[in-house]
Design a protein around this motif. Sequence first.
Motif, PDB file in Angstrom:
ATOM      1  N   GLY A  39       0.755  -1.210   0.038  1.00 26.26           N
ATOM      2  CA  GLY A  39       0.040  -0.071  -0.228  1.00 26.26           C
ATOM      3  C   GLY A  39       0.834   1.284   0.032  1.00 26.26           C
ATOM      4  N   LEU A  40       1.740   1.125   0.789  1.00 27.71           N
ATOM      5  CA  LEU A  40       2.875   2.421   0.744  1.00 27.71           C
ATOM      6  C   LEU A  40       3.478   2.693  -0.438  1.00 27.71           C
ATOM      7  N   ILE A  41       4.028   1.458  -1.112  1.00 26.32           N
ATOM      8  CA  ILE A  41       4.666   1.522  -2.336  1.00 26.32           C
ATOM      9  C   ILE A  41       3.625   2.262  -3.493  1.00 26.32           C
ATOM     10  N   PHE A  42       2.563   1.756  -3.326  1.00 27.33           N
ATOM     11  CA  PHE A  42       1.557   2.041  -4.471  1.00 27.33           C
ATOM     12  C   PHE A  42       1.051   3.332  -4.228  1.00 27.33           C
ATOM     13  N   LYS A  43       0.877   3.944  -3.131  1.00 25.77           N
ATOM     14  CA  LYS A  43       0.799   5.343  -3.019  1.00 25.77           C
ATOM     15  C   LYS A  43       1.646   6.187  -3.442  1.00 25.77           C
ATOM     16  N   ALA A  44       2.875   5.996  -3.354  1.00 24.40           N
ATOM     17  CA  ALA A  44       4.012   6.670  -3.845  1.00 24.40           C
ATOM     18  C   ALA A  44       3.896   6.538  -5.249  1.00 24.40           C
ATOM     19  N   VAL A  45       3.699   5.327  -5.944  1.00 23.28           N
ATOM     20  CA  VAL A  45       3.707   5.310  -7.229  1.00 23.28           C
ATOM     21  C   VAL A  45       2.463   6.093  -8.139  1.00 23.28           C
ATOM     22  N   LEU A  46       1.372   6.109  -7.358  1.00 19.84           N
ATOM     23  CA  LEU A  46       0.007   6.818  -7.792  1.00 19.84           C
ATOM     24  C   LEU A  46       0.353   8.156  -7.655  1.00 19.84           C
ATOM     25  N   ASN A  47       0.820   8.626  -6.612  1.00 17.97           N
ATOM     26  CA  ASN A  47       0.906   9.993  -6.446  1.00 17.97           C
ATOM     27  C   ASN A  47       1.995  10.776  -7.507  1.00 17.97           C
ATOM     28  N   LYS A  48       2.889   9.881  -7.965  1.00 16.04           N
ATOM     29  CA  LYS A  48       3.939  10.384  -9.041  1.00 16.04           C
ATOM     30  C   LYS A  48       3.076  10.352 -10.293  1.00 16.04           C
ATOM     31  N   THR A  49       2.081   9.439 -10.444  1.00 17.02           N
ATOM     32  CA  THR A  49       1.215   9.667 -11.831  1.00 17.02           C
ATOM     33  C   THR A  49      -0.003  10.714 -11.620  1.00 17.02           C
ATOM     34  N   ILE A  50      -0.709  10.441 -10.647  1.00 14.32           N
ATOM     35  CA  ILE A  50      -1.955  11.634 -10.745  1.00 14.32           C
ATOM     36  C   ILE A  50      -1.650  12.862 -10.244  1.00 14.32           C
ATOM     37  N   GLY A  51      -0.391  13.046  -9.734  1.00 13.87           N
ATOM     38  CA  GLY A  51      -0.037  14.515  -9.543  1.00 13.87           C
ATOM     39  C   GLY A  51       0.553  15.281 -10.754  1.00 13.87           C
ATOM     40  N   LYS A  52       0.607  14.512 -11.643  1.00 18.88           N
ATOM     41  CA  LYS A  52       1.299  15.439 -12.986  1.00 18.88           C
ATOM     42  C   LYS A  52       0.340  16.155 -13.615  1.00 18.88           C
ATOM     43  N   LEU A  53      -0.869  15.815 -13.749  1.00 21.27           N
ATOM     44  CA  LEU A  53      -1.881  16.388 -14.579  1.00 21.27           C
ATOM     45  C   LEU A  53      -3.043  17.010 -13.497  1.00 21.27           C
ATOM     46  N   PRO A  54      -3.676  18.077 -13.842  1.00 20.57           N
ATOM     47  CA  PRO A  54      -4.984  18.518 -13.046  1.00 20.57           C
ATOM     48  C   PRO A  54      -6.132  17.679 -13.291  1.00 20.57           C
ATOM     49  N   LEU A  55      -7.142  17.333 -12.688  1.00 20.69           N
ATOM     50  CA  LEU A  55      -8.217  16.702 -12.625  1.00 20.69           C
ATOM     51  C   LEU A  55      -9.053  17.120 -13.907  1.00 20.69           C
ATOM     52  N   GLU A  56      -8.994  18.327 -14.364  1.00 20.53           N
ATOM     53  CA  GLU A  56      -9.628  19.079 -15.553  1.00 20.53           C
ATOM     54  C   GLU A  56      -8.934  18.554 -16.723  1.00 20.53           C
ATOM     55  N   GLN A  57      -7.781  17.952 -16.930  1.00 19.75           N
ATOM     56  CA  GLN A  57      -7.113  17.317 -18.025  1.00 19.75           C
ATOM     57  C   GLN A  57      -7.448  15.989 -17.907  1.00 19.75           C
ATOM     58  N   LEU A  58      -7.476  15.490 -16.853  1.00 21.23           N
ATOM     59  CA  LEU A  58      -7.596  13.908 -16.761  1.00 21.23           C
ATOM     60  C   LEU A  58      -9.143  13.529 -17.195  1.00 21.23           C
ATOM     61  N   PHE A  59     -10.170  14.387 -17.020  1.00 29.23           N
ATOM     62  CA  PHE A  59     -11.484  13.930 -17.132  1.00 29.23           C
ATOM     63  C   PHE A  59     -12.205  14.931 -18.047  1.00 29.23           C
ATOM     64  N   SER A  60     -13.104  14.464 -18.924  1.00 31.18           N
ATOM     65  CA  SER A  60     -13.538  15.167 -19.766  1.00 31.18           C
ATOM     66  C   SER A  60     -14.644  16.299 -19.520  1.00 31.18           C
ATOM     67  N   ASP A  61     -15.499  15.826 -18.302  1.00 29.48           N
ATOM     68  CA  ASP A  61     -16.429  16.458 -17.874  1.00 29.48           C
ATOM     69  C   ASP A  61     -16.202  17.673 -16.615  1.00 29.48           C
ATOM     70  N   LEU A  62     -14.886  17.954 -16.370  1.00 23.29           N
ATOM     71  CA  LEU A  62     -14.461  18.999 -15.344  1.00 23.29           C
ATOM     72  C   LEU A  62     -14.052  20.200 -15.929  1.00 23.29           C
TER      73      LEU A  62
END
Length: 255
Positions: free
Chosen positions: A232-255
Amino acid sequence: MEYHKLVISLLVLSSMNKYSHGYDPDLPADIQKCTIADEKCLLDGMNYVIRNYAATGSKGLGLVRLDPLRIKKLSLGKNPNSPVSIDLSFSNADLIGLSEAQVQRVSAFTKDLSRPIVFDMASPRITLRGPYSVEGRVLILPVVGKGNAQIVLENCQVHAVVKLSTVSKGPHQTYAEVTEVKMRLEPSRVIYKLDGLFNGQKELSENLHVLINENWREVFNELKSDIAGAMGLIFKAVLNKTIGKLPLEQLFSDL
């Protein structure tokens, strides 16, 4: 049960920083944007990324190479109240098999990220391989060893709950931050192979391997909470490196 003391020196390698700068501010062209509540689109997107980028990583996604995934240090401490009470450490180990995983279910996001994301994933084989050291007691036998180890989780089901929060960096600049990842691992079998046990005493090593592989479920059940906590700690770090790159407005089409 009283869980083992868990010590994890993270992480996942100096290579995790190689995608920290110079990324494209847009979602890569081959990644389909989903609406935030479209579970089918999210499921297909996650499987697309695993299938196409787990083995290579993606600069555009800020995604490190996931297969193999290098783990710099992982340590589990003794629990005197457990029949499996060991100090077990891995250093510069590889987690292998994530590129063969398939996400089976994922829950939708909410716009304020207040609801945890739940997903289920299956992999035919997940292997932890690398240098190790161990000292303690497993069931009825004392154990000591140092060398190379391989722990294989066959037909492994992974259940994860990911908690998120929002971080605003300006207008249309809302980022997600992973605050917690809880995981549960359920393999159909675990196979343990530890070189260098008992200073090379073959008979003692063979006896221990028979014991832990014939009683793999009992051994794994005593360790799985700590192993899942480490993952869980490892994938928390991995996910934060990924989803922290782009704002939600660019990740999703309806934001």
